[in-house]
Design a protein around this motif. Structure first.
Motif, mmCIF file in Angstrom:
data_model
loop_
_atom_site.group_PDB
_atom_site.id
_atom_site.type_symbol
_atom_site.label_atom_id
_atom_site.label_comp_id
_atom_site.label_asym_id
_atom_site.label_seq_id
_atom_site.Cartn_x
_atom_site.Cartn_y
_atom_site.Cartn_z
ATOM 1 N N ALA A 35 -56.789 7.963 -24.995
ATOM 2 C CA ALA A 35 -55.239 8.296 -25.902
ATOM 3 C C ALA A 35 -54.095 7.031 -25.838
ATOM 4 C CB ALA A 35 -55.035 9.605 -24.757
ATOM 5 N N TRP A 36 -54.577 6.546 -24.821
ATOM 6 C CA TRP A 36 -53.583 5.330 -24.348
ATOM 7 C C TRP A 36 -53.894 4.235 -25.584
ATOM 8 C CZ3 TRP A 36 -48.777 4.533 -21.850
ATOM 9 C CH2 TRP A 36 -49.070 5.810 -20.559
ATOM 10 N N GLY A 37 -55.086 4.647 -26.001
ATOM 11 C CA GLY A 37 -55.782 3.349 -26.798
ATOM 12 C C GLY A 37 -56.918 2.427 -26.382
ATOM 13 N N PHE A 38 -57.417 2.056 -24.942
ATOM 14 C CA PHE A 38 -58.155 1.293 -24.517
ATOM 15 C C PHE A 38 -59.198 1.501 -25.279
ATOM 16 C CE2 PHE A 38 -53.838 1.365 -21.536
ATOM 17 C CZ PHE A 38 -54.146 0.165 -21.548
ATOM 18 N N THR A 39 -59.743 2.225 -25.337
ATOM 19 C CA THR A 39 -61.464 2.454 -26.056
ATOM 20 C C THR A 39 -61.378 1.489 -27.166
ATOM 21 O OG1 THR A 39 -61.550 4.459 -25.155
ATOM 22 C CG2 THR A 39 -63.621 3.750 -26.401
ATOM 23 N N LYS A 40 -60.071 1.170 -28.768
ATOM 24 C CA LYS A 40 -60.340 0.578 -29.567
ATOM 25 C C LYS A 40 -59.275 0.087 -29.558
ATOM 26 C CE LYS A 40 -63.250 4.337 -31.361
ATOM 27 N NZ LYS A 40 -63.005 5.642 -31.880
ATOM 28 N N ASP A 41 -58.720 -0.381 -28.218
ATOM 29 C CA ASP A 41 -57.585 -1.260 -28.877
ATOM 30 C C ASP A 41 -56.391 -1.738 -29.954
ATOM 31 O OD1 ASP A 41 -58.682 -3.487 -27.089
ATOM 32 O OD2 ASP A 41 -59.074 -4.801 -28.412
ATOM 33 N N HIS A 42 -56.693 0.222 -30.001
ATOM 34 C CA HIS A 42 -55.136 0.741 -31.229
ATOM 35 C C HIS A 42 -54.372 1.542 -29.803
ATOM 36 C CE1 HIS A 42 -57.853 0.738 -34.730
ATOM 37 N NE2 HIS A 42 -56.926 -0.581 -34.609
ATOM 38 N N PHE A 43 -53.275 0.332 -29.691
ATOM 39 C CA PHE A 43 -52.611 0.624 -28.339
ATOM 40 C C PHE A 43 -51.458 1.920 -28.351
ATOM 41 C CE2 PHE A 43 -54.264 -3.582 -26.887
ATOM 42 C CZ PHE A 43 -55.150 -2.728 -26.002
ATOM 43 N N GLN A 44 -51.083 2.655 -28.132
ATOM 44 C CA GLN A 44 -49.931 3.782 -28.140
ATOM 45 C C GLN A 44 -49.585 4.801 -26.961
ATOM 46 O OE1 GLN A 44 -51.615 6.188 -31.188
ATOM 47 N NE2 GLN A 44 -53.038 6.844 -29.677
ATOM 48 N N VAL A 45 -48.231 5.228 -26.397
ATOM 49 C CA VAL A 45 -48.036 6.080 -25.746
ATOM 50 C C VAL A 45 -48.240 7.265 -25.951
ATOM 51 C CG1 VAL A 45 -45.984 6.905 -23.919
ATOM 52 C CG2 VAL A 45 -46.195 3.826 -24.440
ATOM 53 N N PRO A 46 -49.084 7.995 -25.284
ATOM 54 C CA PRO A 46 -49.681 9.384 -25.873
ATOM 55 C C PRO A 46 -47.887 10.542 -25.347
ATOM 56 C CG PRO A 46 -51.027 8.521 -24.373
ATOM 57 C CD PRO A 46 -50.195 7.544 -23.852
ATOM 58 N N SER A 47 -47.895 11.211 -25.897
ATOM 59 C CA SER A 47 -46.957 12.196 -25.377
ATOM 60 C C SER A 47 -47.068 13.262 -24.085
ATOM 61 C CB SER A 47 -46.689 13.215 -26.978
ATOM 62 O OG SER A 47 -47.841 14.619 -26.559
ATOM 63 N N GLN A 48 -46.264 13.488 -23.384
ATOM 64 C CA GLN A 48 -46.369 13.987 -22.737
ATOM 65 C C GLN A 48 -47.292 15.688 -22.587
ATOM 66 O OE1 GLN A 48 -44.965 12.906 -18.933
ATOM 67 N NE2 GLN A 48 -47.512 14.308 -18.427
ATOM 68 N N GLU A 49 -47.138 15.780 -23.792
ATOM 69 C CA GLU A 49 -47.899 17.025 -23.997
ATOM 70 C C GLU A 49 -49.597 16.607 -24.006
ATOM 71 O OE1 GLU A 49 -45.356 16.826 -26.235
ATOM 72 O OE2 GLU A 49 -43.468 17.968 -24.349
ATOM 73 N N GLU A 50 -49.776 15.695 -24.988
ATOM 74 C CA GLU A 50 -50.913 15.082 -25.538
ATOM 75 C C GLU A 50 -51.341 14.873 -23.270
ATOM 76 O OE1 GLU A 50 -53.128 11.943 -27.381
ATOM 77 O OE2 GLU A 50 -51.399 11.670 -27.703
ATOM 78 N N ILE A 51 -51.266 13.991 -23.014
ATOM 79 C CA ILE A 51 -51.474 13.598 -21.491
ATOM 80 C C ILE A 51 -51.914 15.453 -20.724
ATOM 81 C CG2 ILE A 51 -50.914 13.164 -19.470
ATOM 82 C CD1 ILE A 51 -49.263 10.330 -20.644
ATOM 83 N N ASP A 52 -51.741 16.259 -21.164
ATOM 84 C CA ASP A 52 -51.389 17.383 -19.915
ATOM 85 C C ASP A 52 -52.434 18.425 -20.550
ATOM 86 O OD1 ASP A 52 -48.303 16.630 -19.150
ATOM 87 O OD2 ASP A 52 -47.518 18.235 -19.643
ATOM 88 N N GLU A 53 -52.586 18.335 -21.856
ATOM 89 C CA GLU A 53 -54.392 18.495 -22.359
ATOM 90 C C GLU A 53 -55.095 17.867 -21.651
ATOM 91 O OE1 GLU A 53 -54.776 21.318 -24.189
ATOM 92 O OE2 GLU A 53 -52.163 22.020 -23.550
ATOM 93 N N LEU A 54 -54.719 16.604 -22.150
ATOM 94 C CA LEU A 54 -56.264 15.820 -22.077
ATOM 95 C C LEU A 54 -56.743 16.081 -20.233
ATOM 96 C CD1 LEU A 54 -55.431 12.872 -24.176
ATOM 97 C CD2 LEU A 54 -57.470 14.283 -24.314
ATOM 98 N N LEU A 55 -55.542 15.901 -19.087
ATOM 99 C CA LEU A 55 -55.831 15.760 -17.979
ATOM 100 C C LEU A 55 -56.605 17.434 -17.572
ATOM 101 C CD1 LEU A 55 -52.654 14.005 -16.390
ATOM 102 C CD2 LEU A 55 -54.930 13.232 -16.285
ATOM 103 N N LYS A 56 -56.447 18.266 -18.384
ATOM 104 C CA LYS A 56 -56.530 19.094 -18.294
ATOM 105 C C LYS A 56 -58.921 19.042 -18.059
ATOM 106 C CE LYS A 56 -53.632 22.526 -20.082
ATOM 107 N NZ LYS A 56 -53.529 23.565 -21.307
#
Ligand code: AMP
Ligand code: MG
Length: 360
Positions: free
Chosen positions: A122-143
């Motif tokens: 989500a932070w883009g580190f896999t494909k070098d397309h960097f971005q700051v994800p939203s808190q909602e997105e992070i919360d979902e992914l942490l699940k």
């Protein structure tokens, strides 16, 4: 958006000419290998040095083909793509790494977590397309991260729906362990493998003195001779993790690649780098000290100074397979902490501007 993918590796100081004389019969081979998103350097000595160096390259390329999640048909990619669906057949290396990863997840209280992959992406580190994800997105992914499951059957293994793994924090350490086996097989008397932040110092230098491994100043990631100090090592692994090794900047803020599984954000622990050192032949009891150093450098970077030192002091927390290791911690506020036992092998660069503290 500015970004930098830094192929930063601990610098080999001896090549800068310390006057070492090779004995006439001691051949040397040095090859560069670009693999695992890293510029690597393998240096071997001895009669069979060329064959040994190329055998190391083969090992690295074989592991990359199996373990990289950016290689389309790797075992890890198949496992990730099959998440929540069918079982994936995996080989010995991935199987060993999944076991090791589960073990280090346990010993580090969750700081080391290969299931962090969806958040790292989500932070883009896999494909070098960097971005700051939203808190909602992070919360979902942490699940997905928190609910990680690995179903293990005789026919194969499966992740839960939506889950994925990333072995970036442990694969190079494992490769370094396998390189030790190659060195032994080819009777390499001495050698050096620099796999990004993972260094294997095998034997000693041709003049009988230890290998000299510089620890990069995290505040000067591009600086060629910008070291906080030098470690003198013989028959040892030294593995460094630092936010400076891979990061991007957005709106004046820096975001790096080591994600704290507790928050889903790049770790912000007050440390700028962690180096873990262990002797060859020690390690997790199964002969993989390089893997251990790699897992712990990442996890202790996330833990921060206090927790990392508490972990180092309490060997009951290293688990049954634990082994002695030393630490060099570099802090945001300009200190270099070196643990007892390693202190006599570390020399601070007096011009670095850092202050030195021995830790017991
Ligand atoms: P290293 O350079 O060994 O510290 O590993 C960093 C890499 O490991 C990152 O680029 C990610 O691919 C992955 N990673 C990030 N955060 C974690 C974590 N908390 N646990 C395990 N792997 C991680
Ligand atoms: Mg690591």
């Amino acid at each position: 958006m500015k970004h930098l993918t830094a192929y930063v590796f601990l610098m080999l100081l001896l090549l800068s000419g310390c006057g070492a004389q090779l004995s006439p019969d001691e051949a040397q081979e040095s090859i560069q290998v670009i693999a695992m998103d890293t510029a690597m350097l393998i240096t071997t000595y001895g009669e069979r040095s060329p064959a040994a160096a190329y055998a190391c390259e083969d090992v690295i390329r074989d592991l990359e083909a199996k373990l990289s999640r950016t290689v389309e048909d790797s075992e890890v990619s198949r496992l990730n793509n099959n998440a929540g669906k069918e079982l994936t057949v995996i080989g010995e290396d991935l199987s060993a790494l999944l076991d090791a990863a589960a073990y280090y997840n346990f010993t580090t209280g969750g700081a080391f977590n290969i299931a962090i992959a969806p958040a790292a992406s989500a932070w883009g580190f896999t494909k070098d397309h960097f971005q700051v994800p939203s808190q909602e997105e992070i919360d979902e992914l942490l699940k997905l991260v928190d609910g990680f499951t690995l179903r293990e059957e005789p026919e194969g293994v499966a992740l839960g729906p939506g889950q994925s793994i990333d072995l970036g924090a442990i694969a190079k350490g494992y490769a370094a362990d396998k390189i030790v086996q190659v060195f032994q097989e080819y009777e390499v008397p001495r050698g050096l493998a620099q796999l990004g932040g993972n260094v294997l110092a095998y034997g000693d230098r041709p003049d009988g003195t230890p290998w000299r491994v510089g620890i990069q100043d995290p505040a000067k990631p591009g600086g060629k001779n910008a070291f906080v100090g030098v470690l003198e090592l013989t028959d040892a692994f030294a593995v460094t993790s630092g936010g400076y090794q891979r990061y991007f900047e957005q709106d004046g803020k820096t975001y790096h690649h080591i994600i704290d599984p507790a928050t889903g954000y790049p770790a912000d622990s007050g440390l700028t780098s962690v180096t873990v050192v262990a002797a060859l032949g020690e390690g997790d009891g199964s002969g993989f000290p390089g893997t251990m150093c790699d897992a712990y450098s990442t996890a202790l970077f996330i833990m921060g100074e206090e927790q990392a030192l508490a972990f180092w002091r309490d060997e009951t927390r290293w688990g049954e397979q634990g082994c002695p290791f030393g630490l060099v911690l570099v802090t945001e506020d300009g200190r270099v902490l070196v643990t007892e036992g390693l202190a006599d092998r570390f020399t601070l660069d007096e011009d670095s501007g850092y202050t030195y503290e021995a830790v017991s």
